[in-house]
Write a protein that holds these residues in place. Structure first.
Motif, mmCIF file in Angstrom:
data_model
loop_
_atom_site.group_PDB
_atom_site.id
_atom_site.type_symbol
_atom_site.label_atom_id
_atom_site.label_comp_id
_atom_site.label_asym_id
_atom_site.label_seq_id
_atom_site.Cartn_x
_atom_site.Cartn_y
_atom_site.Cartn_z
ATOM 1 N N PRO A 1 -19.937 -16.235 -21.821
ATOM 2 C CA PRO A 1 -21.301 -16.087 -21.300
ATOM 3 C C PRO A 1 -21.956 -17.408 -20.918
ATOM 4 O O PRO A 1 -22.677 -17.478 -19.921
ATOM 5 N N VAL B 1 -22.801 -1.700 -14.605
ATOM 6 C CA VAL B 1 -23.151 -2.989 -15.213
ATOM 7 C C VAL B 1 -23.713 -3.923 -14.142
ATOM 8 O O VAL B 1 -23.107 -4.085 -13.073
ATOM 9 N N LEU C 1 -19.873 -6.078 -25.637
ATOM 10 C CA LEU C 1 -21.233 -6.532 -25.372
ATOM 11 C C LEU C 1 -22.060 -5.412 -24.721
ATOM 12 O O LEU C 1 -23.183 -5.115 -25.133
ATOM 13 N N VAL C 2 -21.475 -4.785 -23.715
ATOM 14 C CA VAL C 2 -22.160 -3.702 -23.002
ATOM 15 C C VAL C 2 -22.353 -2.502 -23.933
ATOM 16 O O VAL C 2 -23.438 -1.901 -23.991
ATOM 17 N N LEU D 1 -25.319 -7.680 -14.659
ATOM 18 C CA LEU D 1 -25.778 -8.714 -15.590
ATOM 19 C C LEU D 1 -25.856 -10.062 -14.889
ATOM 20 O O LEU D 1 -24.926 -10.460 -14.185
ATOM 21 N N SER E 1 -15.856 -10.040 -25.674
ATOM 22 C CA SER E 1 -15.455 -8.846 -24.945
ATOM 23 C C SER E 1 -16.658 -8.301 -24.166
ATOM 24 O O SER E 1 -17.694 -7.991 -24.757
ATOM 25 N N LEU E 2 -16.490 -8.197 -22.863
ATOM 26 C CA LEU E 2 -17.588 -7.651 -22.058
ATOM 27 C C LEU E 2 -17.867 -6.201 -22.444
ATOM 28 O O LEU E 2 -19.019 -5.768 -22.514
ATOM 29 N N LEU F 1 -14.476 -6.052 -13.099
ATOM 30 C CA LEU F 1 -15.159 -6.826 -14.133
ATOM 31 C C LEU F 1 -14.125 -7.382 -15.106
ATOM 32 O O LEU F 1 -13.154 -6.715 -15.449
ATOM 33 N N THR G 1 -12.839 -10.102 -20.773
ATOM 34 C CA THR G 1 -13.624 -10.991 -21.625
ATOM 35 C C THR G 1 -14.410 -11.943 -20.731
ATOM 36 O O THR G 1 -13.993 -12.261 -19.616
ATOM 37 N N ILE G 2 -15.538 -12.360 -21.256
ATOM 38 C CA ILE G 2 -16.367 -13.308 -20.512
ATOM 39 C C ILE G 2 -16.756 -14.463 -21.422
ATOM 40 O O ILE G 2 -16.819 -14.303 -22.646
ATOM 41 N N LEU H 1 -22.596 -10.533 -12.731
ATOM 42 C CA LEU H 1 -21.501 -9.563 -12.808
ATOM 43 C C LEU H 1 -22.041 -8.194 -12.475
ATOM 44 O O LEU H 1 -22.970 -7.711 -13.108
#
Ligand SMILES: [Zn+2]
Length: 182
Positions: free
Chosen positions: A18, A53, A127-128, A55, A123-124, A12, A15-16, A28
């Motif tokens: 979105p 995860v 976020l999670v 998403l 930042s993934l 993963l 950073t993403i 993801l």
């Protein structure tokens, strides 16, 4: 629909973006280490383990609304707040976010979904972690009948009946010791 688990498992991104993901309908799926989430890990006796995860990102209504939804799961070992022994808590979050660029008029009205303004990569992990913190119970305790400290509890919640029962070690003394150490 089966997720592309094998493609992205363990890989993963840190950073993403979105909205960019939503524009191409990305999904993801994979795991993130629990110990990378300091705010969540501080509630755990054991910070090992992974957060699962899954998403999905997709276009919403109109040109400016995007959606993110999915499932997050983690098994935590946290301390029972009555006896301080470890207990297992299975957390599961089902986030559903509306992704917007700043300045975009929100075309959805009366929708209960949370909104995330996502102009730049996020930042993934954060976020999670934010989503899991939302579903973390305020107080974790064993069922009373299962709790090693049940003999210290009378009908009045939390009353310490050690004086009546005799000499046994008071688990609450350990708690005050921990508080001082922090
Ligand atoms: Zn307990």
């Amino acid at each position: 629909m089966s997720p592309s688990w094998n493609e992205s498992h363990g890989h993963l991104p840190v950073t993403i973006d979105p909205i960019q993901l939503a524009e191409r309908g990305a999904r993801l799926t994979g795991t993130l280490p629990l110990k990378s989430m300091a705010r969540l890990a501080q509630h755990c006796l054991d910070g090992s383990g992974d957060v699962f995860v899954d998403l999905a990102f997709e276009r919403g209504v109109g040109e400016t609304v995007f959606l993110m939804h999915g499932t997050l799961r983690v098994r935590l070992i946290t301390g029972c707040q009555r006896c301080l022994e470890g207990m297992e808590v299975n957390l599961e979050a089902a986030p559903s976010l509306v992704l917007l660029r700043s300045g975009a008029a929100q075309e959805l009205s009366g929708d209960a979904a949370d909104t995330l303004v996502a102009d730049k990569p996020v930042s993934l992990i954060s976020l999670v972690e934010d989503e899991l913190l939302l579903v973390l119970p305020m107080v974790s305790m064993h069922e009373l009948s299962q709790c090693p400290a049940k003999e210290y509890v009378t009908e009045k919640a939390g009353t310490d009946i050690r004086a009546v029962k005799g000499e046994k070690k008071n688990p609450f003394a350990v708690l005050s010791g921990l508080k001082k150490a922090r």
